[in-house]
Design a protein around this motif. Structure first.
Motif, PDB file in Angstrom:
ATOM      1  N   GLN A 172       0.811  -1.211   0.000  1.00 49.04           N
ATOM      2  CA  GLN A 172       0.000   0.000   0.000  1.00 49.04           C
ATOM      3  C   GLN A 172       0.847   1.265   0.000  1.00 49.04           C
ATOM      4  N   GLN A 173       2.139   1.120  -0.184  1.00 45.70           N
ATOM      5  CA  GLN A 173       3.031   2.270  -0.108  1.00 45.70           C
ATOM      6  C   GLN A 173       2.694   3.326  -1.163  1.00 45.70           C
ATOM      7  N   GLN A 174       2.328   2.900  -2.366  1.00 44.86           N
ATOM      8  CA  GLN A 174       1.963   3.874  -3.396  1.00 44.86           C
ATOM      9  C   GLN A 174       0.692   4.622  -3.009  1.00 44.86           C
ATOM     10  N   ARG A 175      -0.271   3.918  -2.416  1.00 45.69           N
ATOM     11  CA  ARG A 175      -1.497   4.576  -1.957  1.00 45.69           C
ATOM     12  C   ARG A 175      -1.189   5.595  -0.864  1.00 45.69           C
ATOM     13  N   LEU A 176      -0.206   5.277  -0.014  1.00 46.35           N
ATOM     14  CA  LEU A 176       0.208   6.218   1.017  1.00 46.35           C
ATOM     15  C   LEU A 176       0.798   7.477   0.386  1.00 46.35           C
ATOM     16  N   ARG A 177       1.659   7.300  -0.603  1.00 41.93           N
ATOM     17  CA  ARG A 177       2.260   8.455  -1.293  1.00 41.93           C
ATOM     18  C   ARG A 177       1.173   9.285  -1.985  1.00 41.93           C
ATOM     19  N   ASP A 178       0.175   8.612  -2.574  1.00 38.61           N
ATOM     20  CA  ASP A 178      -0.941   9.334  -3.209  1.00 38.61           C
ATOM     21  C   ASP A 178      -1.719  10.143  -2.172  1.00 38.61           C
ATOM     22  N   LEU A 179      -1.940   9.546  -1.005  1.00 38.28           N
ATOM     23  CA  LEU A 179      -2.651  10.255   0.062  1.00 38.28           C
ATOM     24  C   LEU A 179      -1.867  11.492   0.482  1.00 38.28           C
ATOM     25  N   GLU A 180      -0.575  11.352   0.659  1.00 39.96           N
ATOM     26  CA  GLU A 180       0.257  12.495   1.037  1.00 39.96           C
ATOM     27  C   GLU A 180       0.175  13.598  -0.022  1.00 39.96           C
ATOM     28  N   ARG A 181       0.234  13.204  -1.276  1.00 43.73           N
ATOM     29  CA  ARG A 181       0.170  14.181  -2.367  1.00 43.73           C
ATOM     30  C   ARG A 181      -1.175  14.898  -2.371  1.00 43.73           C
ATOM     31  N   GLU A 182      -2.262  14.132  -2.225  1.00 45.46           N
ATOM     32  CA  GLU A 182      -3.598  14.728  -2.236  1.00 45.46           C
ATOM     33  C   GLU A 182      -3.822  15.668  -1.062  1.00 45.46           C
ATOM     34  N   LEU A 183      -3.261  15.341   0.083  1.00 42.55           N
ATOM     35  CA  LEU A 183      -3.432  16.173   1.276  1.00 42.55           C
ATOM     36  C   LEU A 183      -2.405  17.289   1.361  1.00 42.55           C
ATOM     37  N   GLY A 184      -1.352  17.192   0.540  1.00 45.24           N
ATOM     38  CA  GLY A 184      -0.310  18.205   0.560  1.00 45.24           C
ATOM     39  C   GLY A 184       0.524  18.182   1.829  1.00 45.24           C
ATOM     40  N   LEU A 185       0.774  17.002   2.333  1.00 48.71           N
ATOM     41  CA  LEU A 185       1.599  16.880   3.532  1.00 48.71           C
ATOM     42  C   LEU A 185       2.453  15.631   3.462  1.00 48.71           C
ATOM     43  N   ARG A 186       3.417  15.589   4.349  1.00 44.61           N
ATOM     44  CA  ARG A 186       4.307  14.436   4.439  1.00 44.61           C
ATOM     45  C   ARG A 186       4.070  13.770   5.789  1.00 44.61           C
ATOM     46  N   LEU A 187       3.616  12.529   5.773  1.00 50.58           N
ATOM     47  CA  LEU A 187       3.395  11.780   7.006  1.00 50.58           C
ATOM     48  C   LEU A 187       4.733  11.238   7.492  1.00 50.58           C
ATOM     49  N   SER A 188       4.952  11.291   8.785  1.00 46.84           N
ATOM     50  CA  SER A 188       6.225  10.805   9.311  1.00 46.84           C
ATOM     51  C   SER A 188       6.076   9.361   9.788  1.00 46.84           C
ATOM     52  N   ALA A 189       7.125   8.610   9.586  1.00 46.85           N
ATOM     53  CA  ALA A 189       7.127   7.197   9.972  1.00 46.85           C
ATOM     54  C   ALA A 189       7.460   7.069  11.456  1.00 46.85           C
ATOM     55  N   VAL A 190       6.790   6.148  12.110  1.00 47.49           N
ATOM     56  CA  VAL A 190       7.096   5.836  13.504  1.00 47.49           C
ATOM     57  C   VAL A 190       8.173   4.758  13.477  1.00 47.49           C
ATOM     58  N   PRO A 191       9.263   4.980  14.186  1.00 45.84           N
ATOM     59  CA  PRO A 191      10.331   3.976  14.148  1.00 45.84           C
ATOM     60  C   PRO A 191       9.878   2.651  14.758  1.00 45.84           C
TER      61      PRO A 191
END
Length: 173
Positions: free
Chosen positions: A83-102
């Motif tokens: 689902q990584q591509q869907r995550l990148r699409d979501l970030e693009r649509e929302l105009g933000l960068r989600l941060s990963a939890v280690p």
């Protein structure tokens, strides 16, 4: 606690009452049930997969509008590698960068598990007369070491989950 749209209203009310009255509860719910529920302030929303951007925003805005005071809820998004591509699409649509939890270390996971087990064992000692078992437990631990304790904990967890346990030598329950 689980809240579903098709539950009878009495059951929904009971679950919401528990969620509101007991600290630290987790509520699993669908978007449809969430829209109908009157929830108290929620600190964290966990998405179990990458939602479409409109659904993501709707979930957070719905809960933010219910907050009486303070910050809007945080959002944690769990996703599988595919689902990584869907995550990148979501970030693009929302105009933000989600941060990963280690990812937690093995030692952090071990500590968390031991902490949860300690809480469960404390509850068990309050419910049962554990002193009756203490001498035998100490003797067995001296003879068999920590492997016995680990095996006993696995057995207890399997019983808690309702899994059938078979004795390794006899094959009987």
């Amino acid at each position: 606690l689980t809240l579903e749209e098709q539950m009878p209203s009495e059951e929904q009310e009971e679950i919401l009452g528990l969620f509101k009255s007991l600290p630290g509860q987790i509520l699993l719910t669908t978007d449809q049930a969430l829209a109908q529920a009157e929830l108290p302030a929620v600190q964290l929303v966990v998405h179990m997969m990458v939602p479409p951007s409109d659904v993501y925003l709707q979930r957070l805005s719905c809960l933010s509008s219910r907050q009486r005071e303070g910050n809007p809820p945080s959002s944690l998004l769990l996703y599988a590698g595919h689902q990584q591509q869907r995550l990148r699409d979501l970030e693009r649509e929302l105009g933000l960068r989600l941060s990963a939890v280690p990812k937690p270390s093995d030692e952090e996971l071990r500590r968390a598990v031991l902490s949860a087990l300690a809480k469960e064992l404390m509850l068990a000692t309050q419910q049962y007369d554990s002193l009756a078992f203490k001498a035998d437990a100490e003797q067995q631990l001296d003879v068999h070491g920590p492997r016995l304790l680990a095996a006993a904990l696995v057995l207890l967890e399997r019983r808690r989950r309702g899994e059938e346990w078979l004795a390794p030598l006899s094959g009987r329950p």
